[in-house]
Design a protein around this motif. Sequence first.
Motif, PDB file in Angstrom:
ATOM      1  N   LYS A  93       0.351   1.067   3.218  1.00 16.04           N
ATOM      2  CA  LYS A  93       1.189   0.219   2.341  1.00 16.04           C
ATOM      3  C   LYS A  93       2.617   0.738   2.491  1.00 16.04           C
ATOM      4  CE  LYS A  93       0.462   3.089  -1.735  1.00 16.04           C
ATOM      5  NZ  LYS A  93       0.167   3.212  -3.136  1.00 16.04           N
ATOM      6  N   PRO A  94       3.625  -0.060   2.126  1.00 15.08           N
ATOM      7  CA  PRO A  94       4.999   0.388   2.358  1.00 15.08           C
ATOM      8  C   PRO A  94       5.310   1.708   1.651  1.00 15.08           C
ATOM      9  CG  PRO A  94       4.939  -1.904   1.673  1.00 15.08           C
ATOM     10  CD  PRO A  94       3.548  -1.381   1.495  1.00 15.08           C
ATOM     11  N   ALA A  95       5.994   2.629   2.349  1.00 13.82           N
ATOM     12  CA  ALA A  95       6.380   3.903   1.741  1.00 13.82           C
ATOM     13  C   ALA A  95       7.331   3.638   0.579  1.00 13.82           C
ATOM     14  CB  ALA A  95       7.042   4.789   2.778  1.00 13.82           C
ATOM     15  N   ALA A  96       7.320   4.528  -0.393  1.00 12.44           N
ATOM     16  CA  ALA A  96       8.146   4.435  -1.605  1.00 12.44           C
ATOM     17  C   ALA A  96       7.899   3.135  -2.376  1.00 12.44           C
ATOM     18  CB  ALA A  96       9.630   4.585  -1.282  1.00 12.44           C
ATOM     19  N   SER A  97       6.716   2.545  -2.200  1.00 14.41           N
ATOM     20  CA  SER A  97       6.472   1.273  -2.890  1.00 14.41           C
ATOM     21  C   SER A  97       6.326   1.478  -4.396  1.00 14.41           C
ATOM     22  CB  SER A  97       5.280   0.526  -2.300  1.00 14.41           C
ATOM     23  OG  SER A  97       4.120   1.290  -2.445  1.00 14.41           O
ATOM     24  N   ASP A  98       5.797   2.655  -4.814  1.00 11.60           N
ATOM     25  CA  ASP A  98       5.690   2.910  -6.260  1.00 11.60           C
ATOM     26  C   ASP A  98       7.084   2.931  -6.888  1.00 11.60           C
ATOM     27  OD1 ASP A  98       3.013   3.213  -5.805  1.00 11.60           O
ATOM     28  OD2 ASP A  98       3.002   5.397  -5.987  1.00 11.60           O
ATOM     29  N   LEU A  99       8.011   3.613  -6.206  1.00 11.17           N
ATOM     30  CA  LEU A  99       9.376   3.717  -6.738  1.00 11.17           C
ATOM     31  C   LEU A  99      10.022   2.327  -6.833  1.00 11.17           C
ATOM     32  CD1 LEU A  99      11.712   5.630  -7.599  1.00 11.17           C
ATOM     33  CD2 LEU A  99      12.485   5.572  -5.230  1.00 11.17           C
ATOM     34  N   ARG A 100       9.878   1.546  -5.770  1.00 10.98           N
ATOM     35  CA  ARG A 100      10.441   0.189  -5.772  1.00 10.98           C
ATOM     36  C   ARG A 100       9.913  -0.632  -6.944  1.00 10.98           C
ATOM     37  NH1 ARG A 100      12.465  -0.447  -0.225  1.00 10.98           N
ATOM     38  NH2 ARG A 100      11.452   1.278   0.841  1.00 10.98           N
ATOM     39  N   GLN A 101       8.624  -0.402  -7.268  1.00 11.67           N
ATOM     40  CA  GLN A 101       8.016  -1.151  -8.377  1.00 11.67           C
ATOM     41  C   GLN A 101       8.364  -0.564  -9.742  1.00 11.67           C
ATOM     42  OE1 GLN A 101       3.785  -1.485  -7.857  1.00 11.67           O
ATOM     43  NE2 GLN A 101       3.971  -2.466  -5.859  1.00 11.67           N
ATOM     44  N   GLY A 102       9.171   0.506  -9.722  1.00 12.14           N
ATOM     45  CA  GLY A 102       9.600   1.099 -10.994  1.00 12.14           C
ATOM     46  C   GLY A 102       8.594   2.038 -11.613  1.00 12.14           C
ATOM     47  N   GLN A 103       7.644   2.558 -10.803  1.00 10.66           N
ATOM     48  CA  GLN A 103       6.679   3.532 -11.349  1.00 10.66           C
ATOM     49  C   GLN A 103       7.385   4.873 -11.523  1.00 10.66           C
ATOM     50  OE1 GLN A 103       4.243   2.166 -12.368  1.00 10.66           O
ATOM     51  NE2 GLN A 103       3.979   0.426 -11.008  1.00 10.66           N
ATOM     52  N   ILE A 104       7.339   5.388 -12.758  1.00 12.79           N
ATOM     53  CA  ILE A 104       7.984   6.677 -13.022  1.00 12.79           C
ATOM     54  C   ILE A 104       6.918   7.761 -12.891  1.00 12.79           C
ATOM     55  CG2 ILE A 104       9.444   7.964 -14.653  1.00 12.79           C
ATOM     56  CD1 ILE A 104      10.645   5.266 -13.746  1.00 12.79           C
ATOM     57  N   THR A 105       6.874   8.389 -11.712  1.00 17.29           N
ATOM     58  CA  THR A 105       5.833   9.375 -11.425  1.00 17.29           C
ATOM     59  C   THR A 105       6.428  10.791 -11.469  1.00 17.29           C
ATOM     60  OG1 THR A 105       6.291   9.112  -9.084  1.00 17.29           O
ATOM     61  CG2 THR A 105       4.530   7.738 -10.001  1.00 17.29           C
ATOM     62  N   ALA A 106       5.573  11.795 -11.238  1.00 13.28           N
ATOM     63  CA  ALA A 106       6.026  13.191 -11.371  1.00 13.28           C
ATOM     64  C   ALA A 106       7.279  13.496 -10.543  1.00 13.28           C
ATOM     65  CB  ALA A 106       4.886  14.145 -11.021  1.00 13.28           C
TER      66      ALA A 106
END
Length: 323
Positions: free
Chosen positions: A229-242
């Motif tokens: 899946k596309p890299a940094a996709s969580d960040l693009r979707q606004g997921q605030i992870t560790a």
Amino acid sequence: MVSVASFFDLVEQDLNQLTENVKNLVGAKHQVLRLAAEYLFEAGGKRIRPALVLLMARATSPSGEPTEKHRRLAEITEMIHTASLVHDDVIDVSDVRRGAETVNYLFGNKVAVLAGDFLFAKSSIYLARLGSLEVVELLATVIDHLAEGEMLQIKNQFDTTLAFDEYIEKSFYKTASLMANSCRAAAVLSDMPEELCDAAYNYGRHLGIAFQVVDDLLDFTSSTETLGKPAASDLRQGQITAPVLYALQEFPELSILIQREFKLNGDIEQALDWVKKSQGLIRTKELANQHIKQAILAVEKFPPSPARQAMIDLTDYVLKRVF
Ligand code: FPP
Ligand code: MG
């Protein structure tokens, strides 16, 4: 270094049988539901969840072999996990999973939602047939937690005020609850005393949190190709992870970019740069490591056995994805 093979060896045959059984269990009247479900199990995931149940079964059953009920429990966990992924791909509008086209992409959202519901329903029937109210409650709680985790994730999108505990809570609901409660259920089916049922739960809980933390780290460190899946996709979707939470402590300006949902040109690149320059990635590895250590402490409450060793080796595999 531990190869995937070494801890899967013990349960490899069980897992091959499991895939066949799950396909038979989900037999559906409607061809499209059957196709959707069968297609999913063909796509072949890592089957870590049923492997965990089968290993916990081996570590706790008097014969050292999983019973029929343990095997069915392992099949149920794989069904629940798969159902949640079918729904997740609808929510995330994902076209590809594990290198294959998703159910929503192939059959549309309506069929995908129904196929997920159908799998949850089937898993509930087989769960009830295990004949243990306690195990029914443990696994029903997992389904409740999956929905709760997904809701929390949607609610927390682009929210830079998210507390660290809330991130861990979401990770528990979304990922660790299934591992914790199914490990406990395996111990319950083996009639283990309460203290060892708690140890089984804690092993699954810490392993699951570490697993999610590592997943969140891989979003920043892996290529699109390895992730599927596309890299940094969580960040693009606004997921605030560790990694993001740690980076925010060093670069508070990062919150401006997140709050405006990366609307300006170069926002994503700048955000990525800050996360990578910060101590966020190294601290996230350390966080995963801490949970792995606690998982090992929990599983060491069981007497030594090849299955216990395999559960310890499995913790290495979770970390090895990033270390
Ligand atoms: C993967 O997330 C998703 C999950 C681990 C759980 C998803 C749960 C639901 C959609 C709720 C299910 C619904 C009911 C009725 C209980 P991800 O998007 O972070 O990971 P991915 O990269 O594998 O897609
Ligand atoms: Mg997803």
